[in-house]
Design a protein around this motif. Structure first.
Motif, PDB file in Angstrom:
ATOM      1  N   SER A  34       0.852  -1.195   0.000  1.00  0.00           N
ATOM      2  CA  SER A  34       0.000   0.000   0.000  1.00  0.00           C
ATOM      3  C   SER A  34       0.881   1.234   0.000  1.00  0.00           C
ATOM      4  O   SER A  34       2.052   1.175   0.389  1.00  0.00           O
ATOM      5  CB  SER A  34      -0.907   0.017   1.238  1.00  0.00           C
ATOM      6  OG  SER A  34      -1.919  -0.944   1.122  1.00  0.00           O
ATOM      7  N   ASN A  35       0.309   2.341  -0.415  1.00  0.00           N
ATOM      8  CA  ASN A  35       1.009   3.615  -0.440  1.00  0.00           C
ATOM      9  C   ASN A  35       0.062   4.715  -0.012  1.00  0.00           C
ATOM     10  O   ASN A  35      -1.156   4.555  -0.082  1.00  0.00           O
ATOM     11  CB  ASN A  35       1.495   3.937  -1.861  1.00  0.00           C
ATOM     12  CG  ASN A  35       2.584   3.026  -2.323  1.00  0.00           C
ATOM     13  OD1 ASN A  35       3.705   3.109  -1.867  1.00  0.00           O
ATOM     14  ND2 ASN A  35       2.260   2.127  -3.238  1.00  0.00           N
ATOM     15  N   TYR A  36       0.640   5.816   0.422  1.00  0.00           N
ATOM     16  CA  TYR A  36      -0.129   7.043   0.625  1.00  0.00           C
ATOM     17  C   TYR A  36      -0.085   7.827  -0.669  1.00  0.00           C
ATOM     18  O   TYR A  36       0.918   7.796  -1.389  1.00  0.00           O
ATOM     19  CB  TYR A  36       0.484   7.891   1.749  1.00  0.00           C
ATOM     20  CG  TYR A  36       0.431   7.242   3.105  1.00  0.00           C
ATOM     21  CD1 TYR A  36      -0.768   7.125   3.796  1.00  0.00           C
ATOM     22  CD2 TYR A  36       1.589   6.769   3.711  1.00  0.00           C
ATOM     23  CE1 TYR A  36      -0.822   6.540   5.057  1.00  0.00           C
ATOM     24  CE2 TYR A  36       1.552   6.182   4.966  1.00  0.00           C
ATOM     25  CZ  TYR A  36       0.345   6.071   5.627  1.00  0.00           C
ATOM     26  OH  TYR A  36       0.303   5.491   6.863  1.00  0.00           O
ATOM     27  N   GLU A  37      -1.160   8.513  -0.975  1.00  0.00           N
ATOM     28  CA  GLU A  37      -1.202   9.340  -2.170  1.00  0.00           C
ATOM     29  C   GLU A  37      -1.667  10.742  -1.832  1.00  0.00           C
ATOM     30  O   GLU A  37      -2.469  10.925  -0.925  1.00  0.00           O
ATOM     31  CB  GLU A  37      -2.161   8.750  -3.217  1.00  0.00           C
ATOM     32  CG  GLU A  37      -1.675   7.462  -3.819  1.00  0.00           C
ATOM     33  CD  GLU A  37      -2.530   6.994  -4.970  1.00  0.00           C
ATOM     34  OE1 GLU A  37      -3.399   7.767  -5.437  1.00  0.00           O
ATOM     35  OE2 GLU A  37      -2.336   5.868  -5.408  1.00  0.00           O
ATOM     36  N   ASN A  39      -2.551  14.631  -4.074  1.00  0.00           N
ATOM     37  CA  ASN A  39      -2.690  15.253  -5.388  1.00  0.00           C
ATOM     38  C   ASN A  39      -1.357  15.818  -5.853  1.00  0.00           C
ATOM     39  O   ASN A  39      -0.604  16.386  -5.063  1.00  0.00           O
ATOM     40  CB  ASN A  39      -3.724  16.377  -5.349  1.00  0.00           C
ATOM     41  CG  ASN A  39      -5.122  15.859  -5.228  1.00  0.00           C
ATOM     42  OD1 ASN A  39      -5.429  14.733  -5.635  1.00  0.00           O
ATOM     43  ND2 ASN A  39      -6.006  16.655  -4.676  1.00  0.00           N
ATOM     44  N   ALA A  52      -1.685   9.625 -13.386  1.00  0.00           N
ATOM     45  CA  ALA A  52      -2.476   9.532 -12.150  1.00  0.00           C
ATOM     46  C   ALA A  52      -2.551  10.860 -11.407  1.00  0.00           C
ATOM     47  O   ALA A  52      -3.416  11.048 -10.551  1.00  0.00           O
ATOM     48  CB  ALA A  52      -1.896   8.461 -11.232  1.00  0.00           C
ATOM     49  N   ALA A  54      -0.686  11.966  -9.064  1.00  0.00           N
ATOM     50  CA  ALA A  54      -0.583  11.660  -7.639  1.00  0.00           C
ATOM     51  C   ALA A  54       0.879  11.559  -7.227  1.00  0.00           C
ATOM     52  O   ALA A  54       1.700  11.030  -7.966  1.00  0.00           O
ATOM     53  CB  ALA A  54      -1.294  10.349  -7.330  1.00  0.00           C
ATOM     54  N   ASN A  55       1.183  12.085  -6.058  1.00  0.00           N
ATOM     55  CA  ASN A  55       2.470  11.850  -5.422  1.00  0.00           C
ATOM     56  C   ASN A  55       2.274  10.632  -4.529  1.00  0.00           C
ATOM     57  O   ASN A  55       1.372  10.606  -3.695  1.00  0.00           O
ATOM     58  CB  ASN A  55       2.903  13.055  -4.578  1.00  0.00           C
ATOM     59  CG  ASN A  55       3.291  14.229  -5.435  1.00  0.00           C
ATOM     60  OD1 ASN A  55       3.897  14.072  -6.486  1.00  0.00           O
ATOM     61  ND2 ASN A  55       2.930  15.416  -4.997  1.00  0.00           N
ATOM     62  N   ILE A  56       3.107   9.621  -4.720  1.00  0.00           N
ATOM     63  CA  ILE A  56       2.969   8.366  -3.987  1.00  0.00           C
ATOM     64  C   ILE A  56       4.152   8.215  -3.056  1.00  0.00           C
ATOM     65  O   ILE A  56       5.301   8.416  -3.442  1.00  0.00           O
ATOM     66  CB  ILE A  56       2.899   7.184  -4.973  1.00  0.00           C
ATOM     67  CG1 ILE A  56       1.674   7.343  -5.871  1.00  0.00           C
ATOM     68  CG2 ILE A  56       2.859   5.860  -4.240  1.00  0.00           C
ATOM     69  CD1 ILE A  56       1.599   6.364  -7.004  1.00  0.00           C
ATOM     70  N   THR A  57       3.869   7.843  -1.798  1.00  0.00           N
ATOM     71  CA  THR A  57       4.930   7.655  -0.813  1.00  0.00           C
ATOM     72  C   THR A  57       4.563   6.510   0.124  1.00  0.00           C
ATOM     73  O   THR A  57       3.395   6.159   0.274  1.00  0.00           O
ATOM     74  CB  THR A  57       5.176   8.952  -0.006  1.00  0.00           C
ATOM     75  OG1 THR A  57       6.250   8.729   0.914  1.00  0.00           O
ATOM     76  CG2 THR A  57       3.937   9.376   0.762  1.00  0.00           C
ATOM     77  N   THR A  58       5.567   5.946   0.765  1.00  0.00           N
ATOM     78  CA  THR A  58       5.346   4.866   1.734  1.00  0.00           C
ATOM     79  C   THR A  58       5.369   5.381   3.168  1.00  0.00           C
ATOM     80  O   THR A  58       5.235   4.602   4.098  1.00  0.00           O
ATOM     81  CB  THR A  58       6.414   3.772   1.576  1.00  0.00           C
ATOM     82  OG1 THR A  58       7.706   4.365   1.725  1.00  0.00           O
ATOM     83  CG2 THR A  58       6.317   3.087   0.232  1.00  0.00           C
ATOM     84  N   LYS A  60       4.120   8.596   6.033  1.00  0.00           N
ATOM     85  CA  LYS A  60       3.286   9.748   6.380  1.00  0.00           C
ATOM     86  C   LYS A  60       3.822  10.300   7.695  1.00  0.00           C
ATOM     87  O   LYS A  60       3.900   9.583   8.683  1.00  0.00           O
ATOM     88  CB  LYS A  60       1.828   9.309   6.527  1.00  0.00           C
ATOM     89  CG  LYS A  60       0.864  10.453   6.741  1.00  0.00           C
ATOM     90  CD  LYS A  60      -0.557   9.917   6.755  1.00  0.00           C
ATOM     91  CE  LYS A  60      -1.562  11.034   6.867  1.00  0.00           C
ATOM     92  NZ  LYS A  60      -2.937  10.499   6.866  1.00  0.00           N
TER      93      LYS A  60
END
Length: 111
Positions: A34-37, A39, A52, A54-58, A60
């Motif tokens: 899973s990832n955090y997204e 805008n 997408a 989206a900025n995706i990161t693992t 938070k």
């Protein structure tokens, strides 16, 4: 989607579209992590990753989404993007069940 992806979208005839509508037999899901997204602003480039928006990161607030996968087999494969987060798989299955009216779902791959 057409404005973002353009010619990379498949083209269907009206007959093909009519034949496909409502034709779902089952859903297959590949789930690894899973990832955090968040805008992301529009990009001047068009690719699988920029479409997408989206900025995706693992992480938070500096806290990882799950437990990082550490593999002795990773000599040739980078698995730094994999985090064990079983709640993500459960959430995905519940979303698919609700959105697609409870079809049979097969987990075809997982991490």
């Amino acid at each position: 989607m057409q404005a973002l992806v353009g010619s990379r979208l498949p083209k269907f005839t009206k007959a093909e579209s009519k034949m496909l509508k409502g034709s779902i037999d089952f859903l297959g899901a590949n789930y690894y992590t899973s990832n955090y997204e968040a805008n992301a602003p529009p990009s001047n480039t068009s690719s699988l990753f920029s479409d997408a928006r989206a900025n995706i990161t693992t992480e938070k607030n500096g806290v990882p989404i799950g437990t990082p996968v550490i593999s002795k087999l990773s000599l040739f494969t980078d698995v730094s993007w994999l985090f064990v987060y079983s709640k993500g798989l459960r959430d995905l299955m519940l979303h698919m069940k609700k959105k697609h009216h409870n079809p049979p779902i097969y987990i075809t791959e997982n991490g």
